[in-house]
Design an enzyme around this catalytic site. Sequence first.
Site, PDB file in Angstrom:
ATOM      1  CE1 TYR A  93      28.116  36.104  39.908  1.00  0.00           C
ATOM      2  CE2 TYR A  93      29.376  38.118  39.581  1.00  0.00           C
ATOM      3  CZ  TYR A  93      28.920  36.897  39.121  1.00  0.00           C
ATOM      4  OH  TYR A  93      29.276  36.479  37.854  1.00  0.00           O
TER       5      TYR A  93
ATOM      6  N   GLY B  73      42.528  25.799  36.163  1.00  0.00           N
ATOM      7  CA  GLY B  73      43.680  24.958  35.868  1.00  0.00           C
ATOM      8  C   GLY B  73      44.950  25.554  36.436  1.00  0.00           C
TER       9      GLY B  73
ATOM     10  CG  LEU C 112      43.287  33.292  36.454  1.00  0.00           C
ATOM     11  CD1 LEU C 112      43.636  33.983  37.766  1.00  0.00           C
ATOM     12  CD2 LEU C 112      44.413  33.451  35.442  1.00  0.00           C
TER      13      LEU C 112
END
Length: 293
Positions: free
Chosen positions: A53, A212, A210
């Site tokens: 990341y 959508g 989350l």
Amino acid sequence: MRYRTLGDLRVSAVGLGAMPLSLAGRPDEQRALATVHAALDAGVTLLDTADSYHLPGAEPGHNERLIARALASYGGDTSDVLVTTKGGRGRPADGSWTVTGSARHLKAAAEASLKRLGVDAIGLYQLHKPDPAVPYEESVGALRELLDEGKIRLAGISNTDTGLIRRAHAILGDRLVSVQNQYSPAVRDSEPELRLCAALGLAFLPWSPLGGISRSSLDGPANPDGEPGFDAFRSVAREHGVSPQQVCLAWLLAKSPTVIPIPGASRPESIRNSARAADLVLSQAELTRLDAT
């Protein structure tokens, strides 16, 4: 905050996915640290990171170092916080996501993560993704060696399927404690993996939970109205006077006692909102409506 079981640990029912704090469009460090601190203030005790990341081709481990700084600068007790990190993926300068699952790489990656996090042992270390060029038993075997050496306390796997879960479980036994797969209103193809985790007693950590309802940092700019086709989540949210994101997380939590969603956040307000989902109880009728969406 409500709590769930991960291995032999008690962790918050909602975790924090720290990835948005280190990828493109990330906040400045002050806001990033404030976001982690807000999560801790809200009772979140599971922080999810990974060595990959970071911005493409630069700052490997940026997110791990950020989490370490956030914990060190927090004014409260962090002894019950579980930091989970992952190894086996890379972010070269071209912006792609590479996969390297050799035992040599994973053991070196874990050593580097240990140093960046500033701990004696990593709380939960996860194989980020299967490497098609490396036998799965070799990759999972590296986790077993790291466990035996005391460099990691618990092991998990990510981006996997039921067959690989069973193979990893055969190698690690009860030291395999988690599976981290994508699961959300928009992506539900990990139903078999979720059911298997429930049967085996493994924590299921949905990433991008989350989808959508909100875009993840990998999906591009957020759509304030969510994606089309998920109006039931917004309708139930209006009925409860809460956000659609809270409804989404409460829906996931109702799937199984083993589910621990890890929503991403890049603002303190976002993780505070997500944490409140742990106390939202949906009726069976509402869950049926959401399942049918």
